[in-house]
Scaffold this motif. Structure first.
Motif, PDB file in Angstrom:
ATOM      1  N   LYS A   2      39.666  69.641  59.138  1.00  0.00           N
ATOM      2  CA  LYS A   2      38.300  70.170  59.085  1.00  0.00           C
ATOM      3  C   LYS A   2      38.024  70.859  57.755  1.00  0.00           C
ATOM      4  CE  LYS A   2      35.087  73.235  61.483  1.00  0.00           C
ATOM      5  NZ  LYS A   2      34.890  74.183  62.610  1.00  0.00           N
ATOM      6  N   MET A   3      39.037  71.529  57.222  1.00  0.00           N
ATOM      7  CA  MET A   3      38.857  72.334  56.016  1.00  0.00           C
ATOM      8  C   MET A   3      39.955  72.006  55.012  1.00  0.00           C
ATOM      9  SD  MET A   3      37.903  76.010  57.815  1.00  0.00           S
ATOM     10  CE  MET A   3      39.321  75.992  58.912  1.00  0.00           C
ATOM     11  N   PRO A   4      39.888  70.858  54.336  1.00  0.00           N
ATOM     12  CA  PRO A   4      40.970  70.431  53.439  1.00  0.00           C
ATOM     13  C   PRO A   4      41.292  71.472  52.369  1.00  0.00           C
ATOM     14  CG  PRO A   4      39.376  68.669  53.754  1.00  0.00           C
ATOM     15  CD  PRO A   4      38.776  69.896  54.354  1.00  0.00           C
ATOM     16  N   GLY A   5      42.560  71.867  52.310  1.00  0.00           N
ATOM     17  CA  GLY A   5      43.024  72.771  51.269  1.00  0.00           C
ATOM     18  C   GLY A   5      42.812  74.245  51.537  1.00  0.00           C
ATOM     19  N   ILE A   6      42.174  74.588  52.659  1.00  0.00           N
ATOM     20  CA  ILE A   6      41.835  75.987  52.904  1.00  0.00           C
ATOM     21  C   ILE A   6      43.068  76.831  53.170  1.00  0.00           C
ATOM     22  CG2 ILE A   6      41.508  75.827  55.414  1.00  0.00           C
ATOM     23  CD1 ILE A   6      39.235  77.709  52.925  1.00  0.00           C
ATOM     24  N   TRP A   7      44.098  76.231  53.771  1.00  0.00           N
ATOM     25  CA  TRP A   7      45.310  76.971  54.108  1.00  0.00           C
ATOM     26  C   TRP A   7      45.988  77.480  52.830  1.00  0.00           C
ATOM     27  CZ3 TRP A   7      46.352  77.139  59.449  1.00  0.00           C
ATOM     28  CH2 TRP A   7      47.466  77.911  59.811  1.00  0.00           C
ATOM     29  N   ALA A   8      46.246  76.570  51.905  1.00  0.00           N
ATOM     30  CA  ALA A   8      46.942  76.953  50.676  1.00  0.00           C
ATOM     31  C   ALA A   8      46.083  77.863  49.809  1.00  0.00           C
ATOM     32  CB  ALA A   8      47.354  75.715  49.894  1.00  0.00           C
ATOM     33  N   SER A   9      44.787  77.593  49.721  1.00  0.00           N
ATOM     34  CA  SER A   9      43.946  78.409  48.852  1.00  0.00           C
ATOM     35  C   SER A   9      43.876  79.846  49.361  1.00  0.00           C
ATOM     36  CB  SER A   9      42.539  77.816  48.735  1.00  0.00           C
ATOM     37  OG  SER A   9      41.866  77.826  49.969  1.00  0.00           O
ATOM     38  N   THR A  10      43.844  80.032  50.684  1.00  0.00           N
ATOM     39  CA  THR A  10      43.808  81.388  51.247  1.00  0.00           C
ATOM     40  C   THR A  10      45.093  82.139  50.940  1.00  0.00           C
ATOM     41  OG1 THR A  10      42.322  80.699  53.036  1.00  0.00           O
ATOM     42  CG2 THR A  10      43.580  82.725  53.371  1.00  0.00           C
TER      43      THR A  10
END
Length: 285
Positions: A63-71
């Motif tokens: 749903k939110m590509p890349g949001i995990w690493a960016s956070t």
């Protein structure tokens, strides 16, 4: 900033809580689990099993590509700037929109530098209850809406002195504010003492206006179109000029590639990083 912004405080700390289950977490935080809603805790507990952890991360990333690493990477970067400021002898740290982050409790000097955590009264009340007995005299919880215009008075009432060289932190705060409120906040920051520092994240203007979503279509639909929570963004090329208008000198910017090189690669992580925001470090001229 309202209740919508209040509810978004849970997501980032949930990412941190899950990351603790990794053998080498990017952000080490023994308190993150305290802020999880009761219904989420059993699932997070199961993420100690790698397949469950990967399933949860992948489900979020769809749903939110890349949001995990960016956070997680932006937290690493801000923690680094926090440590640098403490070593340089800043006298105070003001965390604007602190949310449920526990940075004040994982810092290198848990008792020396005074930290002021500013957030909406609802978040401050919950944080005070969940960290009862852990706050100590070096942390002041300051309940105030950043859009109310009452920030200077609220900080002063809790003992903050503007002549102190200060590190200001604004992590994922400006997107939730109206443009005039962001500018009013920076008018306050313009009066910071020489030697002060600032680390802030900005949403990319091209994402906000929909001209360059970079895989963030679902996020744009939810946070910009439907819930109307994200309201302010800047072009990374104009951030330096924006800061200069308030007496701050941009020192560096970080985006997806810098996050990957500085934090993911050394940890042996290979994860996409969302290109929705820019982290900026600046110093007071």
């Amino acid at each position: 900033m309202g209740n919508g912004a209040t509810r978004t405080a849970v997501g980032p700390i949930a990412f941190v809580a899950v990351d603790q289950r990794d053998g080498n977490p990017l952000v080490r935080d023994e308190l993150a689990h305290r802020f999880l809603p009761a219904g989420v805790r059993p699932l997070v507990a199961l993420t100690r099993f790698r397949p469950v952890r990967r399933w949860l991360i992948n489900a979020t990333e769809r749903k939110m590509p890349g949001i995990w690493a960016s956070t997680l990477c932006r937290k690493c970067y801000i923690d680094d700037r926090f440590a640098d400021a403490v070593r340089a002898g800043v006298e105070a740290v003001v965390i604007l929109g602190a949310g449920f982050d526990t940075r004040a409790h994982r810092r290198p000097d848990p008792h020396r530098t005074r930290v002021y955590e500013v957030d909406l009264p609802e978040n401050i009340d919950r944080k005070r209850k969940l960290l009862r007995g852990r706050l100590g005299e070096s942390v002041a919880l300051v309940p105030v809406d950043l859009e109310s215009g009452e920030l200077p008075a609220a900080l002063s009432a809790h003992g903050y002195r503007p002549e102190q060289p200060t590190l200001f932190i604004a992590e994922a705060v400006t997107p939730y504010m109206a443009g005039e409120s962001v500018r009013a906040m920076f008018e306050f920051l313009a009066s910071a003492a020489a030697g002060s520092r600032l680390v802030c994240t900005f949403l990319r203007e091209s994402f906000l206006d929909g001209t360059s979503l970079r895989g963030g279509e679902a996020l744009h639909e939810e946070y910009v179109v439907r819930r109307k929570l994200w309201r302010f963004g800047l072009d990374p090329e104009r951030i330096g000029d924006f800061l200069a208008g308030y007496g701050w000198r941009q020192v560096e910017q970080l985006g997806p590639q810098e996050y990957a090189d500085r934090y993911l690669a050394p940890a042996g992580r290979s994860m996409p990083v969302a290109a929705l925001e820019t982290a900026v470090y600046a110093e007071k001229r």
